[in-house]
Design a protein around this motif. Structure first.
Motif, mmCIF file in Angstrom:
data_model
loop_
_atom_site.group_PDB
_atom_site.id
_atom_site.type_symbol
_atom_site.label_atom_id
_atom_site.label_comp_id
_atom_site.label_asym_id
_atom_site.label_seq_id
_atom_site.Cartn_x
_atom_site.Cartn_y
_atom_site.Cartn_z
ATOM 1 N N VAL A 441 0.888 -1.162 0.000
ATOM 2 C CA VAL A 441 0.000 0.000 0.000
ATOM 3 C C VAL A 441 0.928 1.214 0.000
ATOM 4 C CG1 VAL A 441 -1.870 1.197 1.197
ATOM 5 C CG2 VAL A 441 -1.746 -1.304 1.251
ATOM 6 N N ASN A 442 1.210 1.726 -1.196
ATOM 7 C CA ASN A 442 2.400 2.532 -1.469
ATOM 8 C C ASN A 442 2.171 4.025 -1.231
ATOM 9 O OD1 ASN A 442 4.963 3.204 -2.484
ATOM 10 N ND2 ASN A 442 4.210 3.311 -4.593
ATOM 11 N N SER A 443 1.995 4.423 0.035
ATOM 12 C CA SER A 443 1.736 5.828 0.345
ATOM 13 C C SER A 443 2.989 6.675 0.155
ATOM 14 C CB SER A 443 1.229 5.967 1.786
ATOM 15 O OG SER A 443 2.172 5.434 2.703
ATOM 16 N N ASP A 444 2.786 7.978 0.120
ATOM 17 C CA ASP A 444 3.865 8.946 -0.098
ATOM 18 C C ASP A 444 4.532 9.263 1.240
ATOM 19 O OD1 ASP A 444 5.488 11.125 -0.619
ATOM 20 O OD2 ASP A 444 4.022 12.198 -1.830
ATOM 21 N N GLU A 445 5.599 8.543 1.551
ATOM 22 C CA GLU A 445 6.289 8.735 2.835
ATOM 23 C C GLU A 445 6.978 10.091 2.939
ATOM 24 O OE1 GLU A 445 8.231 4.978 4.570
ATOM 25 O OE2 GLU A 445 8.464 4.769 2.412
ATOM 26 N N ARG A 446 7.412 10.627 1.837
ATOM 27 C CA ARG A 446 8.091 11.924 1.876
ATOM 28 C C ARG A 446 7.125 13.009 2.357
ATOM 29 N NH1 ARG A 446 12.847 13.083 -0.732
ATOM 30 N NH2 ARG A 446 13.264 10.941 -0.103
ATOM 31 N N GLN A 447 5.839 12.777 2.146
ATOM 32 C CA GLN A 447 4.830 13.763 2.498
ATOM 33 C C GLN A 447 4.137 13.441 3.821
ATOM 34 O OE1 GLN A 447 4.516 16.365 0.492
ATOM 35 N NE2 GLN A 447 2.969 17.421 1.701
ATOM 36 N N GLN A 488 2.439 20.571 25.311
ATOM 37 C CA GLN A 488 2.244 21.810 24.549
ATOM 38 C C GLN A 488 3.102 21.830 23.292
ATOM 39 O OE1 GLN A 488 -0.120 24.133 25.545
ATOM 40 N NE2 GLN A 488 -0.555 22.499 27.021
ATOM 41 N N ASN A 489 4.020 20.865 23.210
ATOM 42 C CA ASN A 489 4.968 20.834 22.094
ATOM 43 C C ASN A 489 4.482 19.838 21.035
ATOM 44 O OD1 ASN A 489 7.307 21.468 20.682
ATOM 45 N ND2 ASN A 489 8.505 19.878 21.692
ATOM 46 N N GLN A 490 3.323 20.148 20.435
ATOM 47 C CA GLN A 490 2.719 19.253 19.461
ATOM 48 C C GLN A 490 2.491 19.972 18.135
ATOM 49 O OE1 GLN A 490 -0.652 16.647 20.631
ATOM 50 N NE2 GLN A 490 -0.578 17.725 22.582
ATOM 51 N N VAL A 491 2.378 19.192 17.094
ATOM 52 C CA VAL A 491 1.859 19.659 15.809
ATOM 53 C C VAL A 491 0.815 18.635 15.379
ATOM 54 C CG1 VAL A 491 3.948 20.880 15.086
ATOM 55 C CG2 VAL A 491 3.683 18.446 14.524
ATOM 56 N N PRO A 492 -0.117 18.991 14.511
ATOM 57 C CA PRO A 492 -1.112 18.012 14.066
ATOM 58 C C PRO A 492 -0.465 16.833 13.353
ATOM 59 C CG PRO A 492 -1.818 20.237 13.520
ATOM 60 C CD PRO A 492 -0.393 20.343 13.985
ATOM 61 N N ILE A 493 -1.134 15.690 13.383
ATOM 62 C CA ILE A 493 -0.654 14.526 12.632
ATOM 63 C C ILE A 493 -0.491 14.884 11.156
ATOM 64 C CG2 ILE A 493 -1.277 12.206 11.843
ATOM 65 C CD1 ILE A 493 -2.688 11.784 14.515
ATOM 66 N N MET A 494 -1.402 15.691 10.634
ATOM 67 C CA MET A 494 -1.350 16.081 9.227
ATOM 68 C C MET A 494 -0.313 17.184 9.014
ATOM 69 S SD MET A 494 -3.344 14.237 7.310
ATOM 70 C CE MET A 494 -3.687 15.254 5.884
ATOM 71 N N THR A 495 0.911 16.891 9.416
ATOM 72 C CA THR A 495 2.057 17.788 9.225
ATOM 73 C C THR A 495 3.071 17.067 8.354
ATOM 74 O OG1 THR A 495 1.717 18.860 11.370
ATOM 75 C CG2 THR A 495 3.918 19.030 10.413
ATOM 76 N N ASN A 496 3.715 17.792 7.465
ATOM 77 C CA ASN A 496 4.685 17.164 6.579
ATOM 78 C C ASN A 496 5.777 16.451 7.369
ATOM 79 O OD1 ASN A 496 7.563 17.681 5.080
ATOM 80 N ND2 ASN A 496 5.974 16.996 3.685
ATOM 81 N N SER A 497 6.254 15.358 6.815
ATOM 82 C CA SER A 497 7.198 14.478 7.505
ATOM 83 C C SER A 497 8.427 15.201 8.045
ATOM 84 C CB SER A 497 7.633 13.346 6.561
ATOM 85 O OG SER A 497 6.535 12.589 6.133
ATOM 86 N N GLU A 498 8.951 16.165 7.305
ATOM 87 C CA GLU A 498 10.188 16.828 7.726
ATOM 88 C C GLU A 498 9.942 17.906 8.782
ATOM 89 O OE1 GLU A 498 12.976 15.770 7.133
ATOM 90 O OE2 GLU A 498 13.027 14.759 5.207
ATOM 91 N N SER A 499 8.679 18.204 9.086
ATOM 92 C CA SER A 499 8.369 19.279 10.035
ATOM 93 C C SER A 499 7.754 18.772 11.324
ATOM 94 C CB SER A 499 7.410 20.285 9.377
ATOM 95 O OG SER A 499 7.975 20.833 8.210
ATOM 96 N N ILE A 500 7.746 17.468 11.506
ATOM 97 C CA ILE A 500 7.101 16.878 12.682
ATOM 98 C C ILE A 500 7.967 17.068 13.920
ATOM 99 C CG2 ILE A 500 6.378 14.704 13.729
ATOM 100 C CD1 ILE A 500 5.592 13.746 10.951
ATOM 101 N N LEU A 501 7.330 17.452 15.024
ATOM 102 C CA LEU A 501 7.987 17.449 16.328
ATOM 103 C C LEU A 501 7.627 16.146 17.038
ATOM 104 C CD1 LEU A 501 7.032 21.082 17.450
ATOM 105 C CD2 LEU A 501 9.115 20.353 16.275
ATOM 106 N N GLN A 502 8.533 15.625 17.850
ATOM 107 C CA GLN A 502 8.300 14.373 18.586
ATOM 108 C C GLN A 502 7.788 13.292 17.640
ATOM 109 O OE1 GLN A 502 6.838 14.687 22.700
ATOM 110 N NE2 GLN A 502 6.266 16.783 22.230
ATOM 111 N N PHE A 503 8.695 12.828 16.796
ATOM 112 C CA PHE A 503 8.354 11.940 15.685
ATOM 113 C C PHE A 503 7.606 10.691 16.141
ATOM 114 C CE2 PHE A 503 8.886 10.129 11.541
ATOM 115 C CZ PHE A 503 9.199 11.205 10.725
#
Length: 826
Positions: A441-447, A488-503
Motif C-alpha cells: 500500500v504505497n503511500s507517499d512517505e516523503r509527504q 504543549q509541544n505538538q503539531v497536528p498529525i497532518m504535518t509534513n514528515s520533515e516538520s514533525i515534532l516528537q516523531f
C-alpha cells in the motif's frame, strides 16, 4: 442532590439547543480534502482513470570490502503511464544526505543546552559522531548518465535530486531507457545513523554491511503532486514507483547475502548441503539452519581473496536493499497462510544468539499470519529479517533489525533481558509489517509519515497481542498517548514528515491510538475491520493519499467520521471530558401517604441550626408552661395526611388510565448529568453506572451527542434503583488526559510516598551559599527497577536508530482491551 419532580418537568427536552457555533466540530472536512476526480473517486477508491508510473531496473554492483565502497551501473526503463508529456525526469540521490555540505547536516540542530547536565561537557560518542559527519566522504559520485543509444544525457544535480533532461518529450504510453554509472563510500552505521552502513567487529575484524538507498532511484510522479522531489532531510522517507528488478551483486566469495527478491543462481552460490537444508526448510515446522554458527565462525577466521556474484530477481517491488557478511548465520522456515506461501529467513552474527535463533524467523511468520487477517495476503515469496548496525528499517521482502543479547562480564555467556526480548519481537513485527504499509500500500512517505508508520504501528499492536496475552507493547492503547496529548509541544498529525515534532508520538503512536479508538469505541470491530481491509485491498500496489484513507473508511463502514479526522488528525486538541454535576429526581407518586412521608424524611435529614442546638433543654418555652395554648396545628404537623389530601388524590387517580397509574408507581430514578468538553476534542461517552445494589451497567453514547453544543450538555440517565457512582471512560479507551474529573463522586488519587534519609550537617552559617548535600538515596538503583519494568517498544528505541526517529516515553504495559473489559462488566 435529591429533588422531587413532576411529570411535566420530565416531559421537557433535557439537552438545551445551543445557538449556532463558529467552532462546529461536526462540519464536514471536504474543505480540507482535494476534490474527487476520475483518478481518485469520492468513495476513496481508485477512480476509473487511475494511473501510475513504473520503473524497471537492471543493476550490476560490486562491494569492495577493504575500501568499504560500492561501484555500480544500472539501466532504468521508465514507463510513462500518465496522461502527461514529460520533458525531464527526476531521480533520487539519497546517499547525498551523507555529504558534509548536505542540507541534513548543515541544518542539524542540538537541543537547548539548558537541558544538558553539563553544558560544557561533550561525550566521546557525540564527538565521534560529529567528527564522522564532518570528515566522511559520502554521497554519490555520478560518473555517467547515458541514453539507450550511448549518448550522454544532460543532467543537473540539486542536492539529493537529479534532473535528467530528455532529448525529446516522453509522450503518454511511451517508455524511456537510460543508464547511470555511480559509486559511493559506505558509512559507519553506528556513527552516521541513517538507514544503511557497515558495522565493524573488533574481535574478529569483520564487518556487516547493510546496503540501502544505494542506487539512483526514480522519483515518483503522480496525479496529486506531480513530481515528488522534496529534498531528503532524513525524516521524510521514500516515495517510489513499482517495477521489476534484475540485480547482480559481486561480493567476497565467503560472504552470505540477503536481498530483496529470490536468489536465481542458488545452485552456483550455495553448497549441496546448503541447498538440501534450504529444501528441507520449505516444509519444516521450525526454522532450519542453512548456514550454521560453526560454519560462520570458521568463515570469520579466514579472508577470501576471490569473489562470487549473487543474482536476485524481484517482481513488482518499489525498492531493493541487501546485506552482506561472512559473519552471517542463516536460518529459514516455510510458511503458508491464506494465499501466501514462501520462505521466512533470518540472517544474524553469532553475537545475536541465542536470541535471534529463537525468535526472529518465528516473528516473521507470525507477522505475515496476523497482517494477512487485517489487510491483504502477503504476495511475495520471501520475507527476511537481518541483524546489523541499523536498528529497524524496512524494504520489500527485507528488513534490518537490531537487538542482541549482552555478554555477562563474569561468565562470558550471552544473556538477554525481558526488555531486549520483546524489543526484538516488536521491531521485527513492525519492520516486516512495513511490507504491507508502505511497500505494497504505497503511500507517499516523503509527504505523510503517519500513513505508513501510524497504520503499521496499529496493526503491529494487534499482532503483538496475538503473540501472547498481556504482551508488553507500548503503542496502540489510547492510554499510552496521554502524556503526549497533554504536551504543549505538538503539531497536528497532518504535518509534513520533515516538520514533525516528537516523531514517535506524532507519526507512530497517536495515529495508532486513534485507530484503536475507531475500532474499539466508535465503529466496533466488525465495521472497522471490514473498512480497514477494504482500504488495503483497494490500494495495494497503488499510491493512496490521506483523503483516500479517510473516504474509504467512511465509505466501507457507512459512518460519517469527519468529526474524528478533523479533531484527531488536523488539530492538537486533547480529549478531556468532565462530569460537572448531577441532580437526582425521583417520580412523585401523588399519593399523600407516600409523598408526605418522603417530605418528613427529607426534613428530618436536614441539620439542626446552631441556635436550636444551643437552646435545646435550656430555653423555657411558654407552650410548655401553658398547655391550654395548644390547638389542632400543634397536634398535627405539616407532614400529616388529611382527608382533604386523600380526596384530592382519589379524584386525580380517577382521571388517569392504567399506563399512567403504573408510571406513577414505577419508582424510577432520574439523573440530570452535566458534561463539559474541557479538552476540545469531542468523543463518545462510555459511562459506567454503579447502582445501590452493587450492579454495574455500561452505557455507550455516540460522539454526536455533542452536535448541538460541543462545549457542554446535560444528559438524562434513568435507573431502577439509586445510582451511587458514575464514571466516564472507565476503561481508559479514549486517551482522556485528566481522569480526575471523570467520576462522580470525585475519586481520591492514590500514589505512594517514598521516604529516604537525608544527611543534615551541623549548623553552618554559610550553608545557603554552598552546594546542596546529596541524599542517601541511590538513583542508580531506582533507575534499574524502572528500566526492568519498561515495556518492549522502549527497547525498540535502542535498536531503531536506523530511522533516526525519537520514540516517545514508554507507557505502562497494556491491560485487557477495552471492549473485553466492558463485556465482563456487562
Amino acid at each position: 442532590m435529591r429533588l422531587r419532580a413532576s411529570l411535566v418537568l420530565l416531559c421537557l427536552s433535557v439537552p438545551a439547543l445551543a445557538s449556532a457555533q463558529s467552532d462546529d466540530k461536526f462540519r464536514q472536512i471536504e474543505d480540507l480534502l482535494p476534490t474527487p476526480t476520475s483518478v481518485r473517486a469520492a468513495s476513496g477508491a481508485p477512480g476509473h482513470a487511475y494511473w501510475q508510473q513504473r520503473a524497471d531496473y537492471v543493476i550490476r554492483a560490486k562491494l569492495d570490502e577493504s575500501k568499504r565502497a560500492i561501484t555500480g551501473a544500472e539501466t532504468i526503463t521508465y514507463h510513462n503511464n500518465s496522461p502527461d508529456s514529460l520533458n525531464y525526469l527526476w531521480v533520487q540521490l539519497d546517499q547525498n544526505i551523507f555529504r558534509s555540505d548536505s542540507d541534513a547536516n548543515t541544518t542539524r540542530t542540538l537541543p537547548s543546552r539548558d537541558a544538558w547536565k553539563n553544558p560544557n561537557a561533550v561525550s566521546f560518542q557525540a564527538m565521534a559522531v560529529m567528527n564522522e559527519r564532518d570528515n566522511f566522504d559520502g554521497g554519490f559520485k555520478i560518473t555517467s548518465v547515458k541514453g539507450a543509444d550511448g549518448q550522454a544525457l544532460k543532467h543537473v544535480i540539486n542536492r539529493t535530486m537529479m534532473r535528467i533532461d530528455l532529448p525529446q518529450s516522453l509522450k503518454p504510453g511511451a517508455k524511456f531507457v537510460f543508464s547511470i554509472d555511480w559509486n559511493y563510500n559506505i558509512g559507519n552505521g553506528k556513527l552516521l545513523g541513517g538507514r544503511d552502513g557497515f558495522e565493524h567487529f573488533k574481535e574478529d575484524k569483520n564487518d556487516i554491511f547493510e546496503i540501502a538507498q544505494w542506487f539512483p532511484r526514480m522519483a515518483a510522479y503522480y496525479d496529486v503532486y506531480g513530481w515528488q522531489h522534496k529534498q531528503f532531510l532524513g525524516s521524510g522517507e521514500f516515495t517510489l514507483e513499482f517495477g521489476d528488478y534484475d540485480v547482480q551483486l559481486t561480493v567476497p566469495s565467503d560472504h552470505v547475502v540477503s536481498a530483496t527478491g529470490e536468489l536465481s543462481n542458488a545452485d552456483k552460490i550455495l553448497t549441496a548441503t546448503q541447498l538440501d537444508r534450504l529444501k528441507q526448510a520449505r516444509t519444516a515446522k521450525t526454522p532450519v539452519v542453512i548456514v550454521t554458527q560453526k560454519e560462520a565462525e570458521e568463515a570469520e577466521k579466514k579472508r577470501a581473496t576471490d569473489s562470487k556474484t549473487w543474482h536476485f530477481k524481484a517482481k513488482n517491488v518499489r525498492d531493493f536493499a541487501w546485506a552482506s557478511s561472512r559473519k552471517y548465520i542463516w536460518d529459514a522456515q516455510g510458511y503458508k497462510t491464506g494465499t501466501s506461501s514462501g520462505l521466512a529467513m533470518s540472517f544474524y552474527p553469532k553475537e545475536a544468539n541465542p536470541l535471534w535463533g529463537q525468535y526472529s524467523t518465528q516473528a516473521i511468520i507470525h507477522t505475515i499470519e496476523q497482517y494477512n487477517k487485517f489487510s491483504l495476503d502477503y504476495p511475495y515469496p520471501i520475507a527476511q529479517s537481518v541483524n546489523g548496525p541499523q536498528g529497524g528499517m524496512e524494504y520489500p521482502m527485507l528488513s534490518f533489525n537490531g537487538g542482541r543479547p549482552t555478554k555477562d562480564k563474569k561468565t562470558g555467556e550471552s544473556t538477554y533481558s525481558k526488555r531486549t526480548k520483546y524489543g526484538l519481537i516488536s521491531v521485527i513485527i513492525h519492520e516486516v509489517g512495513h511490507n504491507y504499509f508502505p511497500m505494497i500500500v504505497n503511500s507517499d512517505e516523503r509527504q505523510w509519515t503517519w500513513m505508513d508508520e501510524g497504520l503499521n504501528s496499529f496493526v503491529q499492536s494487534l499482532a503483538e497481542q496475538a503473540w501472547e496475552e498481556n504482551y508488553p507493547g507500548t503503542r496502540g492503547e489510547p492510554r499510552g498517548i496521554v502524556d503526549y496529548m497533554k504536551s504543549q509541544n505538538q503539531v497536528p498529525i497532518m504535518t509534513n514528515s520533515e516538520s514533525i515534532l516528537q516523531f514517535g508520538p506524532n507519526a507512530y503512536a497517536k495515529p495508532a491510538a486513534g485507530l484503536h479508538i475507531l475500532r474499539e469505541t466508535i465503529l466496533g470491530r466488525e465495521l472497522f475491520d471490514f473498512a480497514f481491509k477494504e482500504y488495503a485491498q483497494r490500494w495495494k500496489f497503488k499510491r493512496p493519499t490521506p483523503a483516500d484513507f479517510f473516504r474509504t473508511m467512511e465509505d466501507a463502514s457507512g459512518t460519517d467520521l469527519d468529526w474524528f479526522w478533523r479533531g484527531w488528525f488536523y488539530t492538537t486538541d486533547p480529549v478531556d471530558i468532565s462530569i460537572d454535576g448531577i441532580v437526582e429526581y425521583t417520580m412523585s407518586t401523588k399519593d399523600p401517604e407516600v409523598e408526605k412521608a418522603w417530605r418528613r424524611a427529607q426534613f428530618a435529614s436536614q441539620p439542626t441550626s446552631t441556635a436550636n442546638q444551643a437552646d435545646k433543654g435550656k430555653l423555657e418555652r411558654r407552650l410548655d408552661s401553658h398547655p391550654e395554648l395548644k390547638d389542632f396545628y400543634n397536634q398535627y404537623d405539616d407532614f400529616t395526611v388529611t382527608n382533604k389530601d386523600r380526596n384530592t388524590y382519589n379524584e386525580m387517580m380517577k382521571g388517569l388510565d392504567e399506563d399512567e397509574k403504573a408510571m406513577l408507581k414505577s419508582g424510577k430514578h432520574f439523573y440530570l448529568v452535566d458534561f463539559s468538553n474541557v479538552g476540545g476534542l469531542v468523543m463518545p461517552l462510555i459511562l459506567e453506572i454503579q447502582l445501590q445494589s452493587g450492579k454495574k451497567m455500561i452505557q455507550r453514547i455516540p460522539a454526536e451527542i455533542w452536535r448541538y453544543n460541543s462545549k457542554k450538555f446535560t444528559k438524562l440517565i434513568v435507573t431502577d434503583e439509586p445510582m451511587v457512582s458514575l464514571t466516564q471512560d472507565p476503561f481508559l479507551e479514549t486517551a482522556d488526559i485528566d481522569t480526575n474529573n471523570n467520576s462522580w463522586p470525585r475519586k481520591i488519587t492514590q500514589s505512594r510516598l517514598e521516604l529516604f534519609k537525608m544527611n543534615f550537617p551541623p549548623n553552618d552559617m554559610m550553608a545557603d551559599f554552598k552546594t546542596p548535600l546529596k541524599t542517601d538515596a541511590k538513583p542508580e538503583a531506582k533507575e534499574e527497577v524502572k528500566d526492568a519494568a519498561k515495556p518492549a517498544a522502549d527497547a525498540a528505541k535502542e535498536v531503531k536508530t536506523a530511522e533516526a526517529k525519537p520514540v516517545e516515553k514508554a507507557a505502562k504495559p497494556t491491560t485487557k482491551p477495552a471492549a473485553k473489559a466492558a463485556k465482563e462488566v456487562k
